[in-house]
Motif scaffolding. Structure first.
Motif, PDB file in Angstrom:
ATOM      1  N   LEU A  65     -12.546  68.787 -59.512  1.00 12.62           N
ATOM      2  CA  LEU A  65     -11.908  68.964 -60.821  1.00 12.62           C
ATOM      3  C   LEU A  65     -12.674  68.212 -61.905  1.00 12.62           C
ATOM      4  O   LEU A  65     -12.791  68.697 -63.036  1.00 12.62           O
ATOM      5  CB  LEU A  65     -10.448  68.511 -60.771  1.00 12.62           C
ATOM      6  CG  LEU A  65      -9.528  69.372 -59.893  1.00 12.62           C
ATOM      7  CD1 LEU A  65      -8.118  68.791 -59.860  1.00 12.62           C
ATOM      8  CD2 LEU A  65      -9.489  70.815 -60.390  1.00 12.62           C
ATOM      9  N   ALA A  66     -13.201  67.045 -61.546  1.00  9.04           N
ATOM     10  CA  ALA A  66     -14.006  66.292 -62.523  1.00  9.04           C
ATOM     11  C   ALA A  66     -15.229  67.123 -62.913  1.00  9.04           C
ATOM     12  O   ALA A  66     -15.594  67.201 -64.092  1.00  9.04           O
ATOM     13  CB  ALA A  66     -14.410  64.937 -61.949  1.00  9.04           C
ATOM     14  N   GLU A  67     -15.833  67.766 -61.924  1.00  5.56           N
ATOM     15  CA  GLU A  67     -16.987  68.615 -62.192  1.00  5.56           C
ATOM     16  C   GLU A  67     -16.610  69.796 -63.101  1.00  5.56           C
ATOM     17  O   GLU A  67     -17.394  70.228 -63.950  1.00  5.56           O
ATOM     18  CB  GLU A  67     -17.519  69.137 -60.860  1.00  5.56           C
ATOM     19  CG  GLU A  67     -18.816  69.917 -60.926  1.00  5.56           C
ATOM     20  CD  GLU A  67     -19.040  70.689 -59.614  1.00  5.56           C
ATOM     21  OE1 GLU A  67     -18.969  70.048 -58.542  1.00  5.56           O
ATOM     22  OE2 GLU A  67     -19.238  71.909 -59.684  1.00  5.56           O
ATOM     23  N   ALA A  68     -15.364  70.294 -62.935  1.00  5.00           N
ATOM     24  CA  ALA A  68     -14.897  71.404 -63.773  1.00  5.00           C
ATOM     25  C   ALA A  68     -14.592  70.950 -65.198  1.00  5.00           C
ATOM     26  O   ALA A  68     -14.364  71.782 -66.074  1.00  5.00           O
ATOM     27  CB  ALA A  68     -13.665  72.052 -63.144  1.00  5.00           C
ATOM     28  N   ALA A 101     -12.191  78.435 -56.230  1.00  7.12           N
ATOM     29  CA  ALA A 101     -10.904  78.942 -56.733  1.00  7.12           C
ATOM     30  C   ALA A 101     -10.113  77.816 -57.406  1.00  7.12           C
ATOM     31  O   ALA A 101      -9.484  78.021 -58.447  1.00  7.12           O
ATOM     32  CB  ALA A 101     -10.093  79.550 -55.590  1.00  7.12           C
ATOM     33  N   LEU A 102     -10.168  76.625 -56.801  1.00  5.45           N
ATOM     34  CA  LEU A 102      -9.478  75.465 -57.388  1.00  5.45           C
ATOM     35  C   LEU A 102      -9.994  75.183 -58.799  1.00  5.45           C
ATOM     36  O   LEU A 102      -9.224  75.012 -59.748  1.00  5.45           O
ATOM     37  CB  LEU A 102      -9.713  74.251 -56.476  1.00  5.45           C
ATOM     38  CG  LEU A 102      -9.106  72.936 -56.926  1.00  5.45           C
ATOM     39  CD1 LEU A 102      -7.783  72.717 -56.196  1.00  5.45           C
ATOM     40  CD2 LEU A 102     -10.034  71.770 -56.653  1.00  5.45           C
ATOM     41  N   LYS A 103     -11.313  75.176 -58.938  1.00  5.44           N
ATOM     42  CA  LYS A 103     -11.911  74.891 -60.254  1.00  5.44           C
ATOM     43  C   LYS A 103     -11.598  76.008 -61.241  1.00  5.44           C
ATOM     44  O   LYS A 103     -11.292  75.745 -62.404  1.00  5.44           O
ATOM     45  CB  LYS A 103     -13.437  74.709 -60.114  1.00  5.44           C
ATOM     46  CG  LYS A 103     -13.795  73.392 -59.435  1.00  5.44           C
ATOM     47  CD  LYS A 103     -15.298  73.165 -59.379  1.00  5.44           C
ATOM     48  CE  LYS A 103     -15.924  73.861 -58.192  1.00  5.44           C
ATOM     49  NZ  LYS A 103     -17.338  73.473 -57.974  1.00  5.44           N
ATOM     50  N   ALA A 104     -11.635  77.255 -60.765  1.00  2.87           N
ATOM     51  CA  ALA A 104     -11.328  78.392 -61.649  1.00  2.87           C
ATOM     52  C   ALA A 104      -9.876  78.303 -62.125  1.00  2.87           C
ATOM     53  O   ALA A 104      -9.585  78.588 -63.298  1.00  2.87           O
ATOM     54  CB  ALA A 104     -11.578  79.704 -60.921  1.00  2.87           C
ATOM     55  N   ASN A 105      -8.973  77.905 -61.243  1.00  2.69           N
ATOM     56  CA  ASN A 105      -7.566  77.769 -61.640  1.00  2.69           C
ATOM     57  C   ASN A 105      -7.400  76.693 -62.709  1.00  2.69           C
ATOM     58  O   ASN A 105      -6.691  76.883 -63.696  1.00  2.69           O
ATOM     59  CB  ASN A 105      -6.696  77.429 -60.427  1.00  2.69           C
ATOM     60  CG  ASN A 105      -6.461  78.624 -59.527  1.00  2.69           C
ATOM     61  OD1 ASN A 105      -6.679  79.763 -59.922  1.00  2.69           O
ATOM     62  ND2 ASN A 105      -5.998  78.371 -58.309  1.00  2.69           N
TER      63      ASN A 105
END
Ligand SMILES: *Cc1c(COP(=O)(O)O)cnc(C)c1O
Length: 381
Positions: free
Chosen positions: A64-67, A27-31
């Motif tokens: 987040l880096a991965e996103a 969910a964090l990455k999707a946001n």
């Protein structure tokens, strides 16, 4: 579900902790990705100050880096060091600027100061000159926040003497919105006008004005780089509209006792709420020491927060204690909750922002105070 545990030794059992805090990295990455799409063609950074709003720099930054996030903002230098360890190639800015004596630490960690006064600018420029290295930094201009940043008069002085920029690289010109959570507040347009004006007079560099709310408002506020924080963590950034973000955290506490009490019985400290009917109560194992604010309690005639059992609301009864909360389960099936079960304090149905509204604060304050007595569980996907 990776089920990784944090902060507690692995052998601690459920009945030894106050509850659990689950962080949903998908969910964090999707946001973040949703914010990045809104910001296009501007770049989306991520604000990870205050230990990534309480969720943990070491888990949040790699996700987040991965996103795809390449630029991170922190408040203080110790946070920057942690981000550097978690994301070796990231661009990192320290919002609180360049403390006296700190320049060589910025250089050694390849971290960029956000310079907020003429003294800081000259200090950084002086060091860069001495090192013979034109290192990058941001310059922060105050357009209406009256906190950090050059005053407009100082910014004018800077614009008139470009030699200030001879020895370091101006990588970003930024300012911060004071009222973006209220989109039609007149100060937003005024700050935008001041910032646009000023940018024309400073040397050409990428510009950044928007926090989460500014990113959601979008349009002219986006410039070259946006700096969302709270929205990445699922918090409500803009008032008066449905929150477009996915919830990222769930907080659960254990049921430690179930009891009955008759109508008229006062519950908890000060007897602030007296039962209106014969009731069944569940006593939960978390309280204000875990960041579930005391102001979320109820009193006669004033409802408090709610917890969620099988998707249904169960109201908090009486004051929130340091380590415990009482909730009314009279309307639930006899078998719906039993001692040892987990009950959802915060999640999809009753959110961090709902608790904040009840307690007279903002979701940011709830997030950054969720306690250390919870077992942390990180799930991804
Ligand atoms: C905290 C902060 C942000 C992020 O704000 P949110 O409202 O959490 O999106 C952005 N810029 C600056 C300068 C900040 O201090």
């Amino acid at each position: 579900m990776t089920g990784r545990k944090h902060d507690f030794p692995d052998d601690l059992q459920d009945f030894e902790v106050a509850g659990r805090l689950t962080i949903d990295l998908s969910a964090l990455k999707a946001n973040w990705k949703a914010l990045a799409r809104r910001a296009e063609p501007a770049e989306a950074a991520a604000v990870v100050k205050a230990d990534a709003y309480g969720l943990g720099i070491e888990r949040v930054v790699p996700a987040l880096a991965e996103a795809g996030c390449k630029t991170f903002f922190v408040a203080i230098l110790s946070e920057a060091r942690r981000v550097r360890m978690a994301a070796p190639d990231a661009t990192i800015y320290v919002l609180e600027g360049l403390a006296y004596g700190a320049a060589s630490v910025f250089r050694d960690y390849a971290v960029r100061p956000v310079l907020g006064s003429l003294e800081e600018i000259d200090h950084w420029a002086g060091h860069c000159r001495q090192w013979g290295q034109s290192l990058p930094a941001a310059v922060h201009v105050d357009t209406g926040m009256t906190r950090l940043g050059l005053t407009l008069a100082e910014a004018d002085a800077l614009a008139e003497d470009p030699s200030h920029f001879d020895h370091f690289r101006l990588a970003l010109v930024m300012s911060h919105l004071a009222c973006a959570d209220t989109p039609d507040h007149p100060l937003n347009r005024e700050q935008l006008r001041r910032f646009t004006d000023l940018r024309k007079r400073l040397p050409d560099a990428p510009a950044s004005l928007a926090n989460s709310a500014g990113t959601i408002i979008g349009g002219d506020f986006l410039f070259d780089l946006v700096r969302p924080g709270v929205a990445i963590y699922g918090g409500r950034a803009v008032g008066g509209i449905p929150n477009p973000m996915r919830p990222v955290i769930t907080v659960e506490a254990r049921v430690i006792r179930i009891r009955e009490a008759t109508a008229g019985t006062p519950v908890g400290y000060s007897g602030a709420e007296r039962l209106m009917r014969d009731s069944r109560l569940a006593i939960l194992s978390a309280g204000y020491a875990d960041g579930y604010l005391r102001a979320g309690g109820s009193a006669d005639g004033r409802p408090g927060a709610e917890v969620t059992i099988n998707g249904q609301a169960a109201p908090v009864v009486g004051r929130v204690s340091m380590d415990m909360i009482a909730v009314d389960i009279t309307d639930f099936d006899e078998n719906a909750v039993k001692t040892g079960d987990y009950v959802e304090l915060l999640g999809n149905r009753f959110t961090v922002d709902d608790l904040a509204d009840k307690a007279g604060t903002i979701g940011y304050e709830i997030l950054t105070n969720l306690g250390r007595r919870f077992r942390h569980i990180v799930k991804d996907g």
